[in-house]
Design a protein around this motif. Structure first.
Motif, PDB file in Angstrom:
ATOM      1  N   THR A   8      -0.389 -14.440 -17.316  1.00 52.97           N
ATOM      2  CA  THR A   8      -0.426 -13.444 -17.846  1.00 52.97           C
ATOM      3  C   THR A   8      -0.286 -12.105 -17.531  1.00 52.97           C
ATOM      4  O   THR A   8      -0.705 -11.092 -18.455  1.00 52.97           O
ATOM      5  N   GLY A   9       0.330 -11.869 -16.219  1.00 54.22           N
ATOM      6  CA  GLY A   9       0.911 -10.924 -16.342  1.00 54.22           C
ATOM      7  C   GLY A   9       0.105 -10.196 -14.524  1.00 54.22           C
ATOM      8  O   GLY A   9       0.076  -9.270 -13.694  1.00 54.22           O
ATOM      9  N   ASN A  10      -0.987 -10.846 -14.327  1.00 49.89           N
ATOM     10  CA  ASN A  10      -2.322  -9.872 -12.990  1.00 49.89           C
ATOM     11  C   ASN A  10      -1.315 -10.211 -12.057  1.00 49.89           C
ATOM     12  O   ASN A  10      -1.416  -9.696 -11.153  1.00 49.89           O
ATOM     13  N   SER A  11      -0.694 -11.674 -11.237  1.00 49.04           N
ATOM     14  CA  SER A  11      -0.187 -11.801 -10.281  1.00 49.04           C
ATOM     15  C   SER A  11       0.814 -11.442 -10.076  1.00 49.04           C
ATOM     16  O   SER A  11       2.025 -10.646  -8.780  1.00 49.04           O
ATOM     17  N   ARG A  12       1.619 -11.200 -11.468  1.00 51.13           N
ATOM     18  CA  ARG A  12       2.909 -10.112 -11.375  1.00 51.13           C
ATOM     19  C   ARG A  12       2.644  -8.634 -10.448  1.00 51.13           C
ATOM     20  O   ARG A  12       3.324  -8.133  -9.837  1.00 51.13           O
ATOM     21  N   HIS A  13       1.517  -8.195 -11.432  1.00 53.05           N
ATOM     22  CA  HIS A  13       1.998  -6.266 -11.206  1.00 53.05           C
ATOM     23  C   HIS A  13       1.219  -6.741  -9.555  1.00 53.05           C
ATOM     24  O   HIS A  13       1.273  -6.094  -8.658  1.00 53.05           O
ATOM     25  N   ALA A  14      -0.475  -7.921  -9.303  1.00 50.14           N
ATOM     26  CA  ALA A  14      -0.364  -7.958  -7.962  1.00 50.14           C
ATOM     27  C   ALA A  14       0.843  -7.569  -7.028  1.00 50.14           C
ATOM     28  O   ALA A  14       0.750  -6.959  -6.188  1.00 50.14           O
ATOM     29  N   ALA A  15       1.426  -9.000  -7.055  1.00 52.62           N
ATOM     30  CA  ALA A  15       3.023  -8.977  -6.275  1.00 52.62           C
ATOM     31  C   ALA A  15       3.879  -7.339  -5.889  1.00 52.62           C
ATOM     32  O   ALA A  15       4.126  -7.102  -4.591  1.00 52.62           O
ATOM     33  N   HIS A 244      -1.757  -8.459 -19.093  1.00 51.33           N
ATOM     34  CA  HIS A 244      -2.124  -7.820 -18.411  1.00 51.33           C
ATOM     35  C   HIS A 244      -0.828  -6.265 -18.610  1.00 51.33           C
ATOM     36  O   HIS A 244       0.007  -6.348 -19.895  1.00 51.33           O
ATOM     37  N   PRO A 245      -1.347  -5.284 -18.771  1.00 48.11           N
ATOM     38  CA  PRO A 245      -0.655  -3.976 -19.016  1.00 48.11           C
ATOM     39  C   PRO A 245       0.722  -3.905 -19.124  1.00 48.11           C
ATOM     40  O   PRO A 245       1.488  -3.324 -19.655  1.00 48.11           O
ATOM     41  N   ASP A 246       1.243  -3.950 -18.276  1.00 48.19           N
ATOM     42  CA  ASP A 246       2.304  -4.258 -17.251  1.00 48.19           C
ATOM     43  C   ASP A 246       3.019  -4.877 -18.525  1.00 48.19           C
ATOM     44  O   ASP A 246       4.543  -4.491 -19.190  1.00 48.19           O
ATOM     45  N   LEU A 247       2.812  -6.264 -19.036  1.00 45.86           N
ATOM     46  CA  LEU A 247       3.268  -6.761 -20.516  1.00 45.86           C
ATOM     47  C   LEU A 247       3.547  -6.009 -21.150  1.00 45.86           C
ATOM     48  O   LEU A 247       4.558  -6.507 -22.138  1.00 45.86           O
ATOM     49  N   GLY A 254      10.538  -3.056 -25.530  1.00 48.21           N
ATOM     50  CA  GLY A 254      11.680  -4.260 -26.711  1.00 48.21           C
ATOM     51  C   GLY A 254      11.581  -4.759 -25.935  1.00 48.21           C
ATOM     52  O   GLY A 254      12.005  -5.917 -27.105  1.00 48.21           O
ATOM     53  N   ASP A 255      11.489  -5.752 -25.255  1.00 50.96           N
ATOM     54  CA  ASP A 255      11.589  -6.718 -24.201  1.00 50.96           C
ATOM     55  C   ASP A 255      10.253  -7.564 -25.025  1.00 50.96           C
ATOM     56  O   ASP A 255       9.632  -7.812 -24.104  1.00 50.96           O
ATOM     57  N   ASN A 256      10.830  -8.240 -25.498  1.00 53.90           N
ATOM     58  CA  ASN A 256       9.758  -9.209 -26.194  1.00 53.90           C
ATOM     59  C   ASN A 256       9.961 -10.334 -26.088  1.00 53.90           C
ATOM     60  O   ASN A 256       9.215 -11.312 -26.089  1.00 53.90           O
ATOM     61  N   ALA A 257      11.501 -10.666 -25.224  1.00 57.11           N
ATOM     62  CA  ALA A 257      11.731 -12.109 -25.781  1.00 57.11           C
ATOM     63  C   ALA A 257      11.543 -12.566 -24.315  1.00 57.11           C
ATOM     64  O   ALA A 257      10.687 -13.982 -23.887  1.00 57.11           O
ATOM     65  N   HIS A 258      11.184 -12.032 -23.151  1.00 58.20           N
ATOM     66  CA  HIS A 258      10.521 -12.603 -21.828  1.00 58.20           C
ATOM     67  C   HIS A 258       9.214 -11.516 -20.819  1.00 58.20           C
ATOM     68  O   HIS A 258      10.027 -10.660 -20.667  1.00 58.20           O
ATOM     69  N   CYS A 259       8.407 -12.407 -20.424  1.00 61.82           N
ATOM     70  CA  CYS A 259       7.604 -11.576 -20.708  1.00 61.82           C
ATOM     71  C   CYS A 259       7.551 -11.906 -18.586  1.00 61.82           C
ATOM     72  O   CYS A 259       6.662 -11.440 -17.589  1.00 61.82           O
ATOM     73  N   HIS A 260       8.862 -12.809 -17.573  1.00 64.44           N
ATOM     74  CA  HIS A 260       8.759 -12.273 -16.971  1.00 64.44           C
ATOM     75  C   HIS A 260       9.964 -12.047 -16.269  1.00 64.44           C
ATOM     76  O   HIS A 260      10.930 -11.992 -16.462  1.00 64.44           O
TER      77      HIS A 260
END
Ligand code: FMN
Length: 260
Positions: A8-15, A244-247, A254-260
């Protein structure tokens, strides 16, 4: 060099917060799509980091697999892990230590970072106000960790005997929860396929226009349930979902297709 897994974006944001300019950041879910992993090539003295959420006081299955398989052209001189969680990382540090040791790698340091708890199956998601507060505190902690990584700190997470007892009971529940038969869609599902295209591990296929979940691939990361039409068991209906707010920004752009 940082490897992350995130639902859900937390760890992506942390990285991304921990990375220095020009540092390479890899999404493990993308790497593991390939039939074989490449050997990674850190610079002499470059730190190697693993960042992921905590699931039932344990590591996501994909992170466990990756830690066993990852290989490097030279032995990294400093390896660290950061676990994002709602409050308790439990056995993650020990698990990471032992998986990396099996792979002849040494975990030099580890931290847990409290971010917004996203497990809507078990509890209500905190209010927007509480989320903001938690994420601001996490941001400060991440900045300190970034400095400690630079100094090659040997920080380790301390775990109380009470927490250990709790975590030993919880870890096996993950293996049960990760089975997908309890996912379902309510009648607001329009078959848009966003849940399938967002899923970091391609665990959802669209069958007759509606999502179908595949046990074996699913990590139980809660990415698909960000869509309010997706439910799990009897507890999620009517509960707010976490992203997470980043996602959320990516979606707004407009980037609705991929959350990563
Ligand atoms: C299946 C599942 C189990 C979880 N178990 C724990 C846990 O044992 N301890 C904890 O503190 N947080 C737990 N959480 C919360 C997440 O670890 C936390 O929200 C994490 O930051 C989510 O990261 P992500 O946004 O990168 O996916 C759990 C979340 C999920 C989805």
């Amino acid at each position: 060099m940082i490897f992350y897994f995130s639902g859900t974006g937390n760890s992506r944001h942390a990285a991304f917060s921990l990375a220095r300019s020009d540092e390479k950041i890899f999404n493990i879910a993308d790497l593991m799509k390939e039939s074989s992993l490449p050997s990674f090539d850190p610079d002499e003295g470059e730190a190697v980091g693993f960042v992921c959420p905590v699931y039932f006081c344990d590591l996501p299955l994909m992170m466990q697999d990756f830690m066993k398989k990852v290989s490097f052209s030279i032995v990294p001189s400093y390896i660290y892990a950061v676990f994002t969680c709602g409050g308790l990382s439990g056995l993650c540090q020990e698990k990471a230590e032992s998986l990396l040791a099996e792979n002849r790698l040494k975990l030099n340091a580890a931290w847990e970072v409290h971010m917004v708890a996203n497990y809507v199956v078990m509890y209500d998601i905190p209010s927007e106000e509480d989320q903001q507060k938690t994420l601001q505190e996490a941001e400060m902690q991440l900045a300190l960790i970034k400095d400690e990584i630079w100094e090659e700190s040997d920080h380790k997470i301390t775990i109380s005997s009470q927490a250990r007892a709790l975590t030993e009971q919880m870890a096996p529940i993950y293996l049960e929860a990760v089975k997908t038969h309890k996912f379902w869609i309510d009648d607001t599902c329009v078959g848009c396929g966003t849940c399938a295209s967002r899923c970091p591990v391609q665990a959802i296929t669209m069958l007759d226009g509606y999502p179908s979940w595949n046990t074996g691939k699913c990590q139980h990361c809660m990415c698909c349930i960000r869509c309010g039409a997706v439910e799990y068991g009897t507890t999620t209906h009517g509960r707010k979902r976490y992203t997470h707010p980043d996602l959320r920004k990516k979606k707004a752009a407009g980037d609705n297709a991929h959350c990563h």
